[in-house]
Design a protein around this motif. Structure first.
Motif, PDB file in Angstrom:
ATOM      1  N   VAL A 125       0.239  14.200 -35.658  1.00 32.38           N
ATOM      2  CA  VAL A 125       1.205  13.185 -35.233  1.00 32.38           C
ATOM      3  C   VAL A 125       2.350  13.051 -36.221  1.00 32.38           C
ATOM      4  CG1 VAL A 125       0.030  11.237 -36.344  1.00 32.38           C
ATOM      5  CG2 VAL A 125       1.394  10.848 -34.258  1.00 32.38           C
ATOM      6  N   GLY A 126       2.119  13.437 -37.478  1.00 36.34           N
ATOM      7  CA  GLY A 126       3.163  13.368 -38.482  1.00 36.34           C
ATOM      8  C   GLY A 126       4.314  14.318 -38.232  1.00 36.34           C
ATOM      9  N   GLU A 127       4.139  15.276 -37.331  1.00 34.88           N
ATOM     10  CA  GLU A 127       5.221  16.191 -36.984  1.00 34.88           C
ATOM     11  C   GLU A 127       6.271  15.532 -36.096  1.00 34.88           C
ATOM     12  OE1 GLU A 127       3.468  19.551 -35.087  1.00 34.88           O
ATOM     13  OE2 GLU A 127       2.262  20.131 -36.822  1.00 34.88           O
ATOM     14  N   ILE A 128       5.955  14.375 -35.540  1.00 39.43           N
ATOM     15  CA  ILE A 128       6.833  13.722 -34.570  1.00 39.43           C
ATOM     16  C   ILE A 128       7.579  12.568 -35.239  1.00 39.43           C
ATOM     17  CG2 ILE A 128       6.939  12.482 -32.372  1.00 39.43           C
ATOM     18  CD1 ILE A 128       4.268  13.896 -31.647  1.00 39.43           C
TER      19      ILE A 128
ATOM     20  N   ALA B 177       7.244  16.995 -28.048  1.00 42.57           N
ATOM     21  CA  ALA B 177       8.369  16.306 -28.702  1.00 42.57           C
ATOM     22  C   ALA B 177       8.419  16.535 -30.205  1.00 42.57           C
ATOM     23  CB  ALA B 177       8.311  14.814 -28.414  1.00 42.57           C
ATOM     24  N   ASP B 178       9.633  16.621 -30.714  1.00 41.09           N
ATOM     25  CA  ASP B 178       9.900  16.514 -32.145  1.00 41.09           C
ATOM     26  C   ASP B 178      10.239  15.081 -32.522  1.00 41.09           C
ATOM     27  OD1 ASP B 178       9.938  19.478 -32.891  1.00 41.09           O
ATOM     28  OD2 ASP B 178      11.409  19.408 -31.259  1.00 41.09           O
ATOM     29  N   ILE B 179      10.754  14.326 -31.527  1.00 41.18           N
ATOM     30  CA  ILE B 179      11.116  12.919 -31.720  1.00 41.18           C
ATOM     31  C   ILE B 179      10.611  12.143 -30.515  1.00 41.18           C
ATOM     32  CG2 ILE B 179      13.000  11.277 -32.113  1.00 41.18           C
ATOM     33  CD1 ILE B 179      14.766  13.716 -32.878  1.00 41.18           C
ATOM     34  N   TRP B 180       9.996  10.988 -30.755  1.00 40.42           N
ATOM     35  CA  TRP B 180       9.614  10.092 -29.662  1.00 40.42           C
ATOM     36  C   TRP B 180      10.445   8.819 -29.766  1.00 40.42           C
ATOM     37  CZ3 TRP B 180       6.089   5.539 -30.218  1.00 40.42           C
ATOM     38  CH2 TRP B 180       6.012   4.830 -29.003  1.00 40.42           C
ATOM     39  N   HIS B 181      11.109   8.468 -28.654  1.00 41.01           N
ATOM     40  CA  HIS B 181      11.970   7.284 -28.629  1.00 41.01           C
ATOM     41  C   HIS B 181      11.439   6.274 -27.625  1.00 41.01           C
ATOM     42  CE1 HIS B 181      15.646   4.895 -28.994  1.00 41.01           C
ATOM     43  NE2 HIS B 181      15.499   4.687 -27.690  1.00 41.01           N
TER      44      HIS B 181
ATOM     45  N   LYS C 246       0.599   9.174 -19.383  1.00 38.82           N
ATOM     46  CA  LYS C 246       1.259  10.470 -19.159  1.00 38.82           C
ATOM     47  C   LYS C 246       2.354  10.749 -20.183  1.00 38.82           C
ATOM     48  CE  LYS C 246       0.378  11.125 -14.204  1.00 38.82           C
ATOM     49  NZ  LYS C 246       0.982  11.477 -12.903  1.00 38.82           N
ATOM     50  N   THR C 247       3.275   9.794 -20.376  1.00 39.78           N
ATOM     51  CA  THR C 247       4.436  10.062 -21.226  1.00 39.78           C
ATOM     52  C   THR C 247       4.020  10.422 -22.642  1.00 39.78           C
ATOM     53  OG1 THR C 247       5.791   8.536 -19.923  1.00 39.78           O
ATOM     54  CG2 THR C 247       6.616   9.157 -22.097  1.00 39.78           C
ATOM     55  N   LEU C 248       3.110   9.658 -23.233  1.00 37.86           N
ATOM     56  CA  LEU C 248       2.741   9.921 -24.617  1.00 37.86           C
ATOM     57  C   LEU C 248       1.941  11.219 -24.752  1.00 37.86           C
ATOM     58  CD1 LEU C 248       2.039   6.359 -26.059  1.00 37.86           C
ATOM     59  CD2 LEU C 248       4.098   7.758 -26.213  1.00 37.86           C
ATOM     60  N   ARG C 249       1.254  11.628 -23.698  1.00 42.00           N
ATOM     61  CA  ARG C 249       0.627  12.957 -23.725  1.00 42.00           C
ATOM     62  C   ARG C 249       1.694  14.038 -23.770  1.00 42.00           C
ATOM     63  NH1 ARG C 249       0.358  16.485 -19.864  1.00 42.00           N
ATOM     64  NH2 ARG C 249       0.621  14.947 -18.191  1.00 42.00           N
TER      65      ARG C 249
ATOM     66  N   ASP D 217      -3.865   9.328 -30.820  1.00 44.60           N
ATOM     67  CA  ASP D 217      -5.034   9.806 -30.059  1.00 44.60           C
ATOM     68  C   ASP D 217      -4.674  11.014 -29.208  1.00 44.60           C
ATOM     69  OD1 ASP D 217      -6.570   7.810 -31.160  1.00 44.60           O
ATOM     70  OD2 ASP D 217      -6.422   6.474 -29.412  1.00 44.60           O
ATOM     71  N   TRP D 218      -3.512  10.968 -28.547  1.00 40.67           N
ATOM     72  CA  TRP D 218      -3.084  12.109 -27.734  1.00 40.67           C
ATOM     73  C   TRP D 218      -2.851  13.343 -28.597  1.00 40.67           C
ATOM     74  CZ3 TRP D 218      -4.115  13.004 -23.070  1.00 40.67           C
ATOM     75  CH2 TRP D 218      -4.092  12.013 -22.090  1.00 40.67           C
ATOM     76  N   CYS D 219      -2.248  13.151 -29.754  1.00 44.46           N
ATOM     77  CA  CYS D 219      -2.025  14.286 -30.650  1.00 44.46           C
ATOM     78  C   CYS D 219      -3.345  14.921 -31.070  1.00 44.46           C
ATOM     79  CB  CYS D 219      -1.238  13.841 -31.881  1.00 44.46           C
ATOM     80  SG  CYS D 219       0.528  13.578 -31.564  1.00 44.46           S
ATOM     81  N   GLU D 220      -4.335  14.091 -31.332  1.00 44.38           N
ATOM     82  CA  GLU D 220      -5.644  14.624 -31.704  1.00 44.38           C
ATOM     83  C   GLU D 220      -6.236  15.433 -30.556  1.00 44.38           C
ATOM     84  OE1 GLU D 220      -9.974  13.041 -33.400  1.00 44.38           O
ATOM     85  OE2 GLU D 220      -8.284  11.651 -33.189  1.00 44.38           O
ATOM     86  N   LYS D 221      -6.058  14.944 -29.328  1.00 44.35           N
ATOM     87  CA  LYS D 221      -6.611  15.637 -28.159  1.00 44.35           C
ATOM     88  C   LYS D 221      -5.943  16.986 -27.918  1.00 44.35           C
ATOM     89  CE  LYS D 221      -8.013  11.406 -25.776  1.00 44.35           C
ATOM     90  NZ  LYS D 221      -7.710  10.449 -24.666  1.00 44.35           N
ATOM     91  N   VAL D 222      -4.638  17.079 -28.191  1.00 45.70           N
ATOM     92  CA  VAL D 222      -3.927  18.341 -27.927  1.00 45.70           C
ATOM     93  C   VAL D 222      -3.840  19.223 -29.166  1.00 45.70           C
ATOM     94  CG1 VAL D 222      -2.579  17.225 -26.113  1.00 45.70           C
ATOM     95  CG2 VAL D 222      -1.578  17.477 -28.406  1.00 45.70           C
ATOM     96  N   GLY D 223      -4.418  18.756 -30.281  1.00 46.47           N
ATOM     97  CA  GLY D 223      -4.455  19.564 -31.487  1.00 46.47           C
ATOM     98  C   GLY D 223      -3.160  19.595 -32.264  1.00 46.47           C
ATOM     99  N   ARG D 224      -2.520  18.431 -32.346  1.00 45.80           N
ATOM    100  CA  ARG D 224      -1.233  18.349 -33.040  1.00 45.80           C
ATOM    101  C   ARG D 224      -1.268  17.253 -34.081  1.00 45.80           C
ATOM    102  NH1 ARG D 224       4.675  17.439 -30.738  1.00 45.80           N
ATOM    103  NH2 ARG D 224       5.847  18.161 -32.559  1.00 45.80           N
TER     104      ARG D 224
END
Length: 268
Positions: free
Chosen positions: A212-215, A182-186, A173-176, A203-210
Motif C-alpha cells: 500500500v505504500g506504493e500508492i 493506481a499510483d495515486i488514490w484521490h 470495487k473502487t478501492l480494489r 486490505d485490498w492491497c494485501e489481497k492483490v499482493g501490493r
C-alpha cells in the motif's frame, strides 16, 4: 512534519466552467508561478455548479494546450471519465499529451487521472449509455489493463511510466481497482472517513499482493486556514501527501491557493 518519504504536494483544480479560455490560461500561468505542484481540470461537458448551461470547455484538448503552455508544473484530469472514449484511444491521447509536455528532452508531466463517471447529463446529452455505478466500475476495471497494454505498444512509447490516479472511494470495487492499478488514490473524504478507507485500501492491497505504500494518498481540501488547516495536519498524519483545492469562475479567487502553498512550505 510528515514522516512520509514523499514530498508534500499542492494540487489545484481549475474548473473549466464559467470562464473564458483566456482566463483559464492566465490562471494556469499564475499557478505555475506560485509554485503549485499539479494543475487539474475535469472531464465533463457541462458545468457542475452555477448556471447549468454556462461557459464550459472540453478537458483533453485543454490538457494538450496546458502541456505546451507550461514548463514545470504537472497536470492532468481530475478525473477523466472512462465511459467517454475507447480505452486504447484514451491511452494514445494520454501518451501524446505527455510527450507534448516534455521539455528539452526531459520526461513528460501528465498525471493520468481516471474514474468510472457519474454525471448523468454528460451521458444523456452526448449519447453514452449511463448504466449503473456497478457496470461503470466494471468497465473501468476492464479498461485499465487495455490502457496499460496500449502504452506498452505505442511508438514512441510514453516518456516514462505515466502516473495513474484513480478517483473515488467505493470500498467494494473502487478501492480494489486502486490497489491493482493506481499510483495515486484521490478522494474527497473527511478525516474520519479517510482513516477507515485507508484500512480498506490496505486490505485490498494485501489481497492483490501490493504494498500500500506504493500508492500516494490524495485528498480534496477546502482551504488552509483555521479549522481547515487543522484538518490538513490530521490528514497529513494519516499519510496524505497530495492536497488539492478547487477554484472556479466567473470570479476566480487565488487566496486559497496562496494559503495552501504557504501551509505546504511550512510543514515540508
Amino acid at each position: 512534519m510528515t514522516t512520509s518519504s514523499r514530498p508534500i504536494r499542492v494540487g489545484v483544480q481549475i474548473a473549466p466552467q464559467h470562464s473564458t479560455y483566456q482566463t483559464i490560461r492566465d490562471t494556469l500561468a499564475e499557478l505555475e508561478d506560485l509554485g503549485v505542484d499539479i494543475a487539474f481540470n475535469w472531464d465533463h461537458f457541462y458545468p457542475l455548479s452555477g448556471e447549468p448551461d454556462g461557459l464550459h470547455f472540453e478537458g483533453w484538448t485543454m490538457l494538450a494546450a496546458w502541456a505546451e503552455q507550461t514548463s514545470r508544473i504537472q497536470f492532468g484530469p481530475l478525473v477523466t471519465c472512462n465511459s467517454y472514449r475507447n480505452p486504447d484511444l484514451l491511452a494514445d491521447m494520454a501518451r501524446t499529451v505527455d510527450h507534448i509536455s516534455a521539455k528539452d528532452g526531459g520526461e513528460g508531466r501528465l498525471i493520468f487521472g481516471i474514474g468510472s463517471g457519474w454525471f448523468e447529463r454528460d451521458y444523456d446529452e452526448y449519447g453514452y449509455e449511463f448504466g449503473t455505478p456497478g457496470t461503470r466500475l466494471d468497465s473501468l476495471s476492464e479498461a485499465l489493463p487495455r490502457i496499460e497494454a496500449r502504452w506498452e505498444k505505442l511508438n514512441p512509447a510514453p516518456t516514462r511510466d505515466i502516473p495513474v490516479l484513480i478517483g473515488g472511494g467505493g470500498e467494494k470495487k473502487t478501492l480494489r481497482i486502486v490497489a491493482e492499478h493506481a499510483d495515486i488514490w484521490h478522494s474527497f473524504s473527511d478525516t474520519e472517513t479517510l482513516e477507515r478507507k485507508l484500512v480498506v485500501l490496505s486490505d485490498w492491497c494485501e489481497k492483490v499482493g501490493r504494498d500500500v505504500g506504493e500508492i500516494e494518498i490524495s485528498t480534496g481540501v477546502r482551504g488552509a486556514t483555521g479549522e481547515a488547516a487543522a484538518n490538513l495536519d490530521k490528514q497529513l498524519d494519516l499519510g496524505v501527501t497530495l492536497f488539492t483545492l478547487g477554484i472556479t469562475g466567473p470570479d476566480i479567487d487565488m487566496q486559497g491557493v496562496r494559503d495552501l502553498v504557504k501551509w505546504r512550505d511550512s510543514v515540508s
